[in-house]
Design an enzyme around this catalytic site. Structure first.
Site, PDB file in Angstrom:
ATOM      1  N   HIS A 164      -8.403  -5.896  11.625  1.00 41.09           N
ATOM      2  CA  HIS A 164      -9.105  -5.746  10.355  1.00 41.09           C
ATOM      3  C   HIS A 164     -10.427  -4.991  10.479  1.00 41.09           C
ATOM      4  CE1 HIS A 164      -6.144  -8.522   8.903  1.00 41.09           C
ATOM      5  NE2 HIS A 164      -6.719  -8.699   7.741  1.00 41.09           N
TER       6      HIS A 164
ATOM      7  N   GLU B 274       0.816  -1.223   0.000  1.00 42.96           N
ATOM      8  CA  GLU B 274       0.000   0.000   0.000  1.00 42.96           C
ATOM      9  C   GLU B 274       0.847   1.270   0.000  1.00 42.96           C
ATOM     10  OE1 GLU B 274      -0.617  -2.645   1.879  1.00 42.96           O
ATOM     11  OE2 GLU B 274      -2.692  -3.236   1.512  1.00 42.96           O
TER      12      GLU B 274
END
Lengths: 372, 359
Positions: free
Chosen positions: B164, B95
């Site tokens: 998450h 990312e």
């Protein structure tokens, strides 16, 4: 003479690379050497005055001096087209000047004045020059590495998807300290996977701030293995001899452009000053610094020119004197440029400043940037 | 001197003249929220991206699994077939690298849409998305804009546990220079995403894994929802519930249960956090005089904290009691189903909070 003859294209370790470079066009002319001398001396003089102004507290914040590394930016930029995008780190004054920013705009930025390249909002570490395709000096170590890949990606996208523009190469400059960051490896990997024509130029001055290269990175004497491990064409170049640098780098750039592939350059150099203006430099000896000053890149180029009869001592004196005047004029300009008006605090935050973006501020458009 | 062909060289101060923004209509002139063209939230997102990509070749999508895999959550399903691999781009799982790369593409005049499979994974890209995208215009003295959209799943999915299940809105909304949209339904998802793609500033766009399959009417005709324009999803008189994103559904369910007991509450769906439509909140507070902000971020320095501060600054005298907030529990997100439910600002907790304000 051999110094002005182009070297053969570097041996490729890139399976996709096919050399189609004709070296003829890459020959160094006396005019080019004289122009490089002028640019390198301009940067040296500019940085001398920058240090003075910093000590007089006319420049604040962090300020990183480029002296010693001049051949790196001048020689590599000379090998690119004017509209090839480049991006660099915070030691960025040299890149800005070599790319064509006026000493006035560069110095006024450090003085925090409205005529600076970022209207006084960026400072020493953030030199941006859109007309000259300089996409910034960037303050976070290695943050500019993915940006450099994105610049090349964008130009390739414009050509291939939109049918606009031309084949371009981007240059992403970073120091040897930046190769330890994850962003560096992510940028190399992405560029290799997606055939992005970006050249990662490690201006390897041997220090990550105050930590010597052998203490901060593994396999320090073989940095090109970093590039090679991603299948990227990688070369090591002596960055203190600008003619040698150009001869090695020019065909390398041409090849990356032609093949639309990334490149990696370990450009060996040295900085004479500390990491920043506040660095007492206790991590290295004066003898070491002096040894590198004996190999000074400006002195080397000057001696080549004198030896070949391409410049006289008198002409060199004149050039130095003109540069001194030029930088002095930039200092005066920066000194006399107005400070930003208070209202500028709230401009350039949003390109589309809608209401209710902030509970305490009303954003507006700023005055036009002086470079545009 | 050469100039960039793609961005307006006069982005300042002449932005209005160059800005390719469609007309932004007030709620009562937008197409009907009700209707029978029922599609999923994920399809609404796909329609928004596809329409804008057909309109403008500068727009492209990149992220993990967006192309060949057709999207980890099938949002980009079929887009590779239509637009090809040069515009629907699979990235490595890195990312930091691809967010930074896309930011430079935006500086160069392109219009990237970056898909984070989850906003939980955006932290490894915190430097480019926070240090580069929202500051580039300012740091460059107005030379380089950053027209980019970062989008992905935000908030608790379903038993995904702590790493998450991040709600990043409170963390990221703190940063000036970015805009933030959090649609709660397919209609808003499409209309807000189309606006986000057109906007010349970086937009952080929060979706939810738990809403991607939600179905509702999305108009056939093209529309753009302006940023900073809330929607009154339900009108009442007892308390104004202010929310955004998935918790809007918790509010609507709580409102149903409260209505069964004769208590009518407002539900105001903010749609965007930055800009924040504080005027619409004030308008309703002047009617109900009581406000509860329902927010799926943690309470300390949350969006609710900000909204309540602005309410106190702007309409304190209209309040009958202290403004209240209902956030997720102030703990890491648990895995166990029951614990996760209790952690969220669920309908039971909202009903209880409203009753406490009325008794």
């Amino acid at each position: 003479m051999s110094k002005r003859m182009p070297a053969t294209a570097p041996q490729s370790n890139d399976s996709k690379a096919v050399s189609s470079v004709t070296n003829k066009s890459n020959e160094i002319t006396p005019a080019m050497m004289l122009e490089w001398l002028r640019q390198m001396q301009l940067i040296r003089e500019f940085e001398n005055r920058t240090m003075q102004a910093y000590q007089q507290a006319k420049i604040g914040g962090f300020c990183h001096i480029y002296s010693g590394q001049e051949a790196c930016c001048v020689g590599t930029i000379a090998a690119t087209n004017d509209d090839d995008p480049i991006v660099t780190a915070y030691r960025d004054h040299g890149h800005a000047l070599a790319r064509g920013m006026t000493p006035e705009a560069c110095m006024a930025e450090m003085f925090g004045k409205v005529d600076g390249c970022a209207k006084g909002k960026g400072g020493s570490m953030h030199m941006f020059d859109k007309p000259n395709w300089l996409f910034g000096g960037h303050g976070i170590v290695s943050a500019q590495t993915p940006l450099g890949a994105g610049l090349a990606f964008a130009e390739k996208y414009k050509l291939e998807v939109m049918g606009e523009g031309k084949k371009k190469v981007s240059l992403a400059y970073l120091g040897d300290g930046a190769i330890d960051q994850g962003a560096f490896h992510e940028a190399l990997n992405f560029s290799a996977v997606h055939d992005v024509p970006v050249i990662f130029i490690i201006e390897n001055n041997g220090y990550s701030m105050g930590t010597a290269i052998s203490r901060h990175t593994a396999n320090a004497d073989n940095l090109i293995s970093r590039g090679q491990s991603y299948g990227i064409n990688s070369i090591e170049i002596d960055g203190l001899d600008i003619c040698h640098l150009y001869n090695e780098f020019k065909p390398f750039v041409d090849q990356c452009r032609e093949n639309s592939r990334p490149g990696f350059v370990d450009l060996k150099t040295y900085r004479y000053q500390g990491h920043s203006m506040s660095d007492p430099q206790k991590y290295r000896t004066k003898d070491e610094v002096d040894a590198f000053k004996d190999k000074d890149s400006i002195a080397k180029l000057l001696s080549d020119l004198l030896g070949d009869g391409l410049i006289t001592e008198a002409a060199w004196k004149d050039m130095q004197s003109e540069i001194k005047d030029q930088v002095r004029a930039a200092m005066d300009f920066a000194e006399n440029s107005p400070i930003p008006e208070a209202g500028e605090l709230y401009t350039d935050v949003y390109a589309n400043p809608e209401k209710n973006l902030s509970p305490t501020a009303t954003y507006t458009h700023g005055t036009k940037n002086p470079l545009m | 001197m050469t100039t960039l062909p793609m961005i307006d060289t006069d982005i300042h101060p002449a932005i209005e003249a160059h800005l390719d923004m469609p007309a932004m209509l007030p709620n009562d002139q937008l197409p009907s929220f009700e209707g029978d063209r029922i599609i999923q939230y994920r399809e609404a997102l796909r329609e928004a991206m596809s329409e804008e990509m057909r309109h403008d070749k500068r727009v492209f999508l990149l992220g993990e699994e967006v192309a060949q895999y057709n999207g980890a959550y099938k949002i980009s399903q079929g887009m590779l077939d239509e637009f090809g691999a040069k515009r629907i781009i699979d990235t490595p799982i890195s990312e930091n690298g691809f967010a930074g790369m896309a930011i430079a593409a935006a500086m160069s005049g392109l219009r990237p849409i970056v898909e984070f499979m989850s906003w939980s994974f955006s932290f490894v890209a915190a430097d480019p998305i926070l240090n580069n995208a929202p500051k580039m215009l300012y740091m460059s003295g107005g030379q380089f804009g950053c027209p980019i959209v970062f989008r992905g799943n935000d908030g608790a999915g379903g038993q995904l546990a702590s790493t998450h299940s991040w709600c990043v809105e409170a963390l990221y909304a703190n940063v000036p220079g970015l805009k933030m949209a959090i649609p709660s339904n397919p209609y808003d998802a499409k209309g807000l995403l189309k606006t986000a793609i057109r906007d010349p500033d970086p937009v952080f766009f929060m979706e939810s894994e738990r809403m991607l399959g939600d179905k509702a009417h999305v108009p056939e005709e093209e529309y753009y929802i302006p940023f900073g324009q809330a929607r009154l999803a339900r009108e009442g008189d007892a308390v104004t519930l202010v929310s955004f994103g998935r918790p809007v559904h918790f509010c609507m369910e709580a409102a149903e249960r409260l209505a069964a007991e004769g208590i009518e509450v407002d539900v105001l769906d903010m749609r965007t956090i930055r800009p924040l439509d504080i005027e619409s909140i004030i308008e309703r507070v002047k009617i109900t005089n009581k406000v509860l902000v329902v927010d799926q971020s943690w309470p300390f320095a949350s969006i609710a904290s900000e909204v309540i501060t602005q309410i106190c600054e702007r309409c304190f005298d209209w309040l009958d009691m202290a403004p209240a907030r209902l956030n997720t529990a102030d703990v890491p997100t648990p895995y166990a189903k029951g614990l996760e439910y209790d952690y969220l600002p669920n309908p039971e907790r909202i009903v209880e909070a409203v009753k406490n304000m009325i008794d």
